[in-house]
Design a protein around this motif. Structure first.
Motif, short mmCIF file in Angstrom:
data_model
loop_
_atom_site.label_atom_id
_atom_site.label_comp_id
_atom_site.label_asym_id
_atom_site.label_seq_id
_atom_site.Cartn_x
_atom_site.Cartn_y
_atom_site.Cartn_z
N GLN A 1 0.82 -1.20 0.00
CA GLN A 1 0.00 0.00 0.00
C GLN A 1 0.85 1.26 0.00
O GLN A 1 0.58 2.23 -0.71
CB GLN A 1 -0.89 0.00 1.22
CG GLN A 1 -1.85 1.14 1.19
CD GLN A 1 -2.46 1.34 2.54
OE1 GLN A 1 -3.57 0.89 2.78
NE2 GLN A 1 -1.74 2.00 3.40
N MET A 2 1.93 1.25 0.79
CA MET A 2 2.82 2.42 0.84
C MET A 2 3.45 2.67 -0.52
O MET A 2 3.61 3.81 -0.94
CB MET A 2 3.90 2.19 1.91
CG MET A 2 4.70 3.43 2.25
SD MET A 2 3.68 4.73 3.01
CE MET A 2 4.17 6.13 1.99
N LEU B 1 2.13 2.11 -3.37
CA LEU B 1 1.15 2.78 -4.23
C LEU B 1 1.05 4.27 -3.87
O LEU B 1 0.93 5.11 -4.75
CB LEU B 1 -0.22 2.10 -4.12
CG LEU B 1 -0.28 0.69 -4.73
CD1 LEU B 1 -1.70 0.12 -4.59
CD2 LEU B 1 0.14 0.69 -6.20
N ALA B 2 1.13 4.59 -2.58
CA ALA B 2 1.08 6.00 -2.18
C ALA B 2 2.31 6.75 -2.69
O ALA B 2 2.21 7.89 -3.16
CB ALA B 2 0.99 6.11 -0.65
N VAL B 3 3.49 6.10 -2.63
CA VAL B 3 4.70 6.73 -3.17
C VAL B 3 4.56 6.91 -4.69
O VAL B 3 4.92 7.96 -5.24
CB VAL B 3 5.95 5.88 -2.83
CG1 VAL B 3 7.15 6.35 -3.63
CG2 VAL B 3 6.24 5.95 -1.33
N LEU C 1 1.83 7.29 -6.35
CA LEU C 1 0.89 8.40 -6.57
C LEU C 1 1.69 9.71 -6.67
O LEU C 1 1.58 10.45 -7.64
CB LEU C 1 -0.12 8.46 -5.42
CG LEU C 1 -1.26 9.49 -5.49
CD1 LEU C 1 -2.37 9.12 -4.50
CD2 LEU C 1 -0.84 10.92 -5.24
N LEU C 2 2.53 9.95 -5.64
CA LEU C 2 3.34 11.17 -5.64
C LEU C 2 4.23 11.23 -6.88
O LEU C 2 4.28 12.24 -7.58
CB LEU C 2 4.20 11.22 -4.37
CG LEU C 2 5.28 12.32 -4.34
CD1 LEU C 2 4.67 13.70 -4.39
CD2 LEU C 2 6.16 12.17 -3.10
N LEU C 3 4.91 10.13 -7.16
CA LEU C 3 5.86 10.11 -8.28
C LEU C 3 5.17 10.40 -9.61
O LEU C 3 5.63 11.22 -10.40
CB LEU C 3 6.58 8.77 -8.31
CG LEU C 3 7.68 8.58 -9.35
CD1 LEU C 3 8.76 7.64 -8.82
CD2 LEU C 3 7.16 8.04 -10.67
N VAL D 1 -3.63 2.62 -7.82
CA VAL D 1 -3.77 3.74 -6.87
C VAL D 1 -5.23 4.18 -6.77
O VAL D 1 -5.79 4.32 -5.68
CB VAL D 1 -2.89 4.93 -7.32
CG1 VAL D 1 -3.28 6.20 -6.58
CG2 VAL D 1 -1.41 4.62 -7.10
N LEU E 1 -7.39 1.59 -5.09
CA LEU E 1 -7.15 1.57 -3.64
C LEU E 1 -7.84 2.77 -2.98
O LEU E 1 -8.49 2.62 -1.93
CB LEU E 1 -5.64 1.60 -3.36
CG LEU E 1 -5.25 1.64 -1.88
CD1 LEU E 1 -5.73 0.38 -1.14
CD2 LEU E 1 -3.73 1.80 -1.71
N ALA F 1 -8.68 11.08 -4.33
CA ALA F 1 -7.37 11.27 -4.98
C ALA F 1 -7.54 12.07 -6.27
O ALA F 1 -7.27 11.58 -7.36
CB ALA F 1 -6.72 9.92 -5.24
N ALA G 1 -4.37 12.36 -8.56
CA ALA G 1 -4.07 11.11 -9.26
C ALA G 1 -5.07 10.89 -10.40
O ALA G 1 -4.70 10.43 -11.48
CB ALA G 1 -4.10 9.94 -8.29
#
Lengths: 284, 284
Positions: A158-159, A161-163, A165-167, A235, A238, A246, A249
């Protein structure tokens, strides 16, 4: 990424036994010293720590749980780490099957690209049994610069996917900004330099940004539009399941749709810059 | 930012004469050695190079073109650089008035924050007469780490907006990603560390990201929601005028509306993280 991981493991002095669906792809690694296994099961039976990195959850299930899969071969004291980028719940499903069989599976997605991996700068996030993480950590640190314990099973997936998202949003916002600067009369080279000199510059912009310069788009993308959109859809799915909005995103994903609509999808996803140029009516 | 710029100029050995609408605010600088001027005109008449940094285009016009403004005092060989973040066309209007009077005005927006400025890491972009830029460059390099010539008048103001587009979307995407990770069960501290260890981490995330940790939101924001949204509206207006779409900036701006709607606007704009938490139904 798999080949890069094997290369770093061998460079650190580890014995590596590997399997790939396409043996041809593994041939250079075998020449460099990797032992070949005829199945994931065979590789697992010869190893203390077993890694997989494949495209999607179906492929993880096949390599982990199939008749000749990792679970069938993994020793009682072995640790299986899946480094693929897949949905947290799909990762938890596989971990549960390992737990039922008295074996340990950790989600261990890797953040970086073949470029940062080869420089030893990739970071690895790990979810699942903490003691197993501590045992695997020295090996993980021969792959990348950092190995961080995120929490229970699925939380590293999950983390990741969050990273991502930012990238993804960051790279596409970079494309949006450069296209705007160009439309107003700044040269692309100067706009790129200003972006990369700013406090918003990051390693991913440093190695991907220059691809937008004339003639610099790589023939083999780090991640093409289709592969990157696969992560984006994970992402957005989720976020939907969790009930956390989001909007950035979602807007970035629409630009991936536009890239595909314009027939640009075989390129690295920083090609969004060209999509923005076309949306803004800019020609060469 | 003005006080930080004066401090760096004096630290580099330059004689600085300054004016501020609120003399009280300048008192610490005067105690540190800055000469006080009773008007922008008076400051300009005593200087080779004159800077202004104010909130909006109306304030630039007042300080530059008013009866006691910089143009009224600037020497023939003097150079006026405006470091404010304003619309390119508004900057060009002022530069044209200077040109009509036989004087030189450059747009010289500064990228960074009071934090990066004090560390000598700010970057300055310059638009307008190139020879004047070259003359001013050594002084600019005593303020920040880089001084880049962007192009003709107004293009640095425009480039600054493009850089701010990236910066604002990036910070808000970071908030979106951390909130998603938290909603799924990752602790905020761990999510922050994973983000800042990733290839998408940048200096602005490095110094702003930690504000979201419990009790770490600064009482005096680097830039509050209202100030940051002012820049965002300049970005969106520029994109509209140029005819270049900015869907990510538009989505980020909606999150600034949400921050204001939730009464969070007196905080640094990284408070978007709290807005996302509330939108996702997360309580402490």
């Amino acid at each position: 990424m798999g080949a890069g991981i094997v290369t770093r493991l061998m460079a650190a002095g580890h014995q590596v036994t590997g399997w790939n669906r396409s043996p041809d792809k593994a041939a250079p690694l075998v020449r460099a010293g990797m032992h070949w296994a005829d199945s994931p099961r065979a590789a697992a039976s010869k190893s203390e720590i077993v890694f997989s990195i494949v495209t999607d959850a179906a492929a993880v299930r096949a390599v982990a749980l199939g008749g000749d899969g990792i679970l069938a071969g993994l020793r009682r004291e072995g640790i299986y780490l899946d480094m693929s980028t897949i949905a947290p719940d799909r990762s938890r499903d596989v971990a549960a099957e390992f737990a039922n069989a008295g074996r340990i599976m950790l989600d261990a997605p890797i953040s970086g690209s073949p470029v940062t991996l080869s420089q030893g700068k990739a970071s690895i996030m790990v979810g699942g049994d903490r003691a197993a993480f501590e045992r695997a950590k020295p090996v993980l640190l021969s792959i990348g610069a950092s190995a961080t314990y995120i929490g229970e099973s699925g939380l590293a997936a999950q983390m990741k996917l969050a990273v991502n998202l930012l990238l993804m949003v960051e790279v596409i916002a970079f494309c949006e900004g450069v296209a705007m600067a160009e439309k107003g009369g700044v040269s692309r080279e100067v706009a790129l330099e200003a972006m990369l000199n700013s406090v918003a510059a990051s390693p991913v912009l440093g190695y991907r940004g220059p691809f937008i310069l004339e003639g610099k788009m790589p023939e083999v993308p780090l991640a093409d539009v289709n592969l990157q959109q696969k992560d984006m859809l994970l992402v957005l799915e989720l976020a939907r399941r969790l009930g956390t909005p989001a909007p950035l995103a979602a807007a970035a994903n629409e630009m991936m749709n536009a890239c595909r609509g314009m027939g640009l999808d075989h390129n690295d996803f920083v090609i969004a810059h060209e999509a923005y140029r076309r949306l803004g009516g800019q020609s060469k």
